[in-house]
Motif scaffolding. Structure first.
Motif, PDB file in Angstrom:
ATOM      1  N   ILE A  91       0.855  -1.184   0.000  1.00 49.19           N
ATOM      2  CA  ILE A  91       0.000   0.000   0.000  1.00 49.19           C
ATOM      3  C   ILE A  91       0.893   1.237   0.000  1.00 49.19           C
ATOM      4  O   ILE A  91       2.109   1.158   0.185  1.00 49.19           O
ATOM      5  N   THR A  92       0.295   2.393  -0.201  1.00 50.74           N
ATOM      6  CA  THR A  92       1.055   3.625  -0.400  1.00 50.74           C
ATOM      7  C   THR A  92       2.077   3.900   0.700  1.00 50.74           C
ATOM      8  O   THR A  92       1.796   3.774   1.889  1.00 50.74           O
ATOM      9  N   ALA A  93       3.263   4.297   0.268  1.00 53.75           N
ATOM     10  CA  ALA A  93       4.350   4.593   1.201  1.00 53.75           C
ATOM     11  C   ALA A  93       4.056   5.812   2.059  1.00 53.75           C
ATOM     12  O   ALA A  93       4.677   5.997   3.110  1.00 53.75           O
ATOM     13  N   THR A  94       3.106   6.644   1.650  1.00 52.67           N
ATOM     14  CA  THR A  94       2.780   7.839   2.437  1.00 52.67           C
ATOM     15  C   THR A  94       1.934   7.510   3.661  1.00 52.67           C
ATOM     16  O   THR A  94       1.764   8.360   4.540  1.00 52.67           O
ATOM     17  N   ARG A  95       1.392   6.282   3.736  1.00 54.24           N
ATOM     18  CA  ARG A  95       0.529   5.902   4.848  1.00 54.24           C
ATOM     19  C   ARG A  95       1.026   4.699   5.640  1.00 54.24           C
ATOM     20  O   ARG A  95       0.411   4.319   6.636  1.00 54.24           O
ATOM     21  N   SER A  96       2.103   4.091   5.184  1.00 58.29           N
ATOM     22  CA  SER A  96       2.605   2.900   5.868  1.00 58.29           C
ATOM     23  C   SER A  96       4.109   2.813   5.689  1.00 58.29           C
ATOM     24  O   SER A  96       4.648   3.178   4.640  1.00 58.29           O
ATOM     25  N   ALA A  97       4.783   2.265   6.719  1.00 59.56           N
ATOM     26  CA  ALA A  97       6.240   2.106   6.665  1.00 59.56           C
ATOM     27  C   ALA A  97       6.659   0.838   5.939  1.00 59.56           C
ATOM     28  O   ALA A  97       7.856   0.624   5.702  1.00 59.56           O
ATOM     29  N   ILE A  98       5.702  -0.007   5.545  1.00 60.43           N
ATOM     30  CA  ILE A  98       6.066  -1.299   4.982  1.00 60.43           C
ATOM     31  C   ILE A  98       6.862  -1.147   3.688  1.00 60.43           C
ATOM     32  O   ILE A  98       7.805  -1.902   3.428  1.00 60.43           O
TER      33      ILE A  98
END
Length: 314
Positions: A91-98
């Protein structure tokens, strides 16, 4: 060349699809009070969360995405032995550190994979490609569906990566929450001020729901509706129009934060299903991940499709 797929647990897709395409899931650890859950899209764990009725308390939960070390372990102990190339979608890098964790892990994986493969009498290079879908939950689905199709078609890694980048840039993920107070409490917990107290109070008092969109890494409201059921009907009708206009990937992905049987009861869903049937588009239904429910609340709907750039009209 043997190619595989890995996703993070917050990408909402049906379990049958994940099993059919042997998709590896990078888990997210969640702690709600003294309860610990491993979100890896396992249906048993999902129902344990629902049966414990933790939705109303999970706004205070701690979510811990798969660590750099855990990603390395998954690849070096399993995926480099089963594949010559793995596309890893998040998922989007702007909302998750994964996404950041996977990118960091890739350096160690590419450094050490030769030793692992040689010990197992394997030779040849291993490729690891990380793709940010730039959206959330069911919105990530079409990009993953396209990746599976391209792999099955035997496309080369460079062509797959180019195509997935295009799909990610044109993936639209929509979300309809049920409880604005919950959404605000969770946002506040994470330091996100996008849902203010006044808007939450007014929204709850007037039963106004925002239609939120995740697109190209940005998440925000694109419309308002009165009542959850009316909101669902509005979203499904809008998507049916987009389906008939034409999609970049012949799939619409929908997830629901609860028992999946409730999804088909929502107004407008029959119309969306009919539009998909008429156009040969797959309507892919999945339970929302535990991570998704923790962040947006039980009973929410998320929906995703990939289409040429257009203005949302609600």
């Amino acid at each position: 060349m043997r190619m595989g797929l890995a996703i993070d647990a917050a990408c909402d897709l049906p379990q049958a699809f994940l099993q059919e395409h042997n998709v590896a899931v990078m888990p997210i650890t969640i702690q709600v009070d003294d309860e610990v859950f491993m979100d890896n899209r396992n249906q048993v764990e999902l129902h344990r969360f629902l049966d414990r009725k933790l939705g109303s308390r999970s706004h205070s939960a701690e979510t811990i995405p798969c660590s750099v070390e855990d990603v390395q372990k998954l690849f070096l102990e399993k995926l480099v032995l089963e594949n010559d190339c793995v596309f890893c979608l998040t998922i989007t890098a702007t909302r998750s550190a994964i996404n950041e964790h996977v990118n960091k892990a890739s350096f160690a994986v590419l450094k050490h994979y030769r030793d692992v493969r040689e010990k197992n009498n394997m030779s040849g290079p291993f490729l690891m490609r990380v793709v940010d879908t730039r959206t959330l939950f069911a919105g990530s689905g079409p990009c993953i569906v396209e990746a599976a199709r391209l792999i099955a078609a035997g496309e080369q890694p460079a062509a797959i990566r180019e195509r997935l980048t295009h799909i990610a840039n044109n993936s639209y993920g929509y979300m309809l929450p049920r409880d604005l107070y919950y959404l605000r409490a969770r946002a506040k917990k994470k330091g996100d001020r996008s849902v203010g107290l006044v808007s939450a109070m007014l929204g709850s008092a007037l039963d106004i729901k925002p239609l939120l969109r995740g697109y190209r890494g940005e998440t925000g409201p694109v419309g308002k509706v009165r009542g959850f059921e009316h909101g669902a009907e509005t979203l499904f009708n809008y998507t049916a129009q987009r389906v008939r206009t034409g999609l970049l990937v012949p799939a619409v992905c929908v997830s629901y934060g609860g028992e999946l049987s409730e999804l088909a009861k929502l107004p407008g869903y029959d119309g969306l299903r009919a539009a998909c049937d008429e156009t040969g588009v797959a309507l892919m239904e999945a339970p929302m991940s535990i991570t998704g429910m923790v962040n947006v609340g039980e009973g929410a709907v998320t929906l995703g499709f990939a289409a040429e750039e257009h203005v949302a009209e609600f």
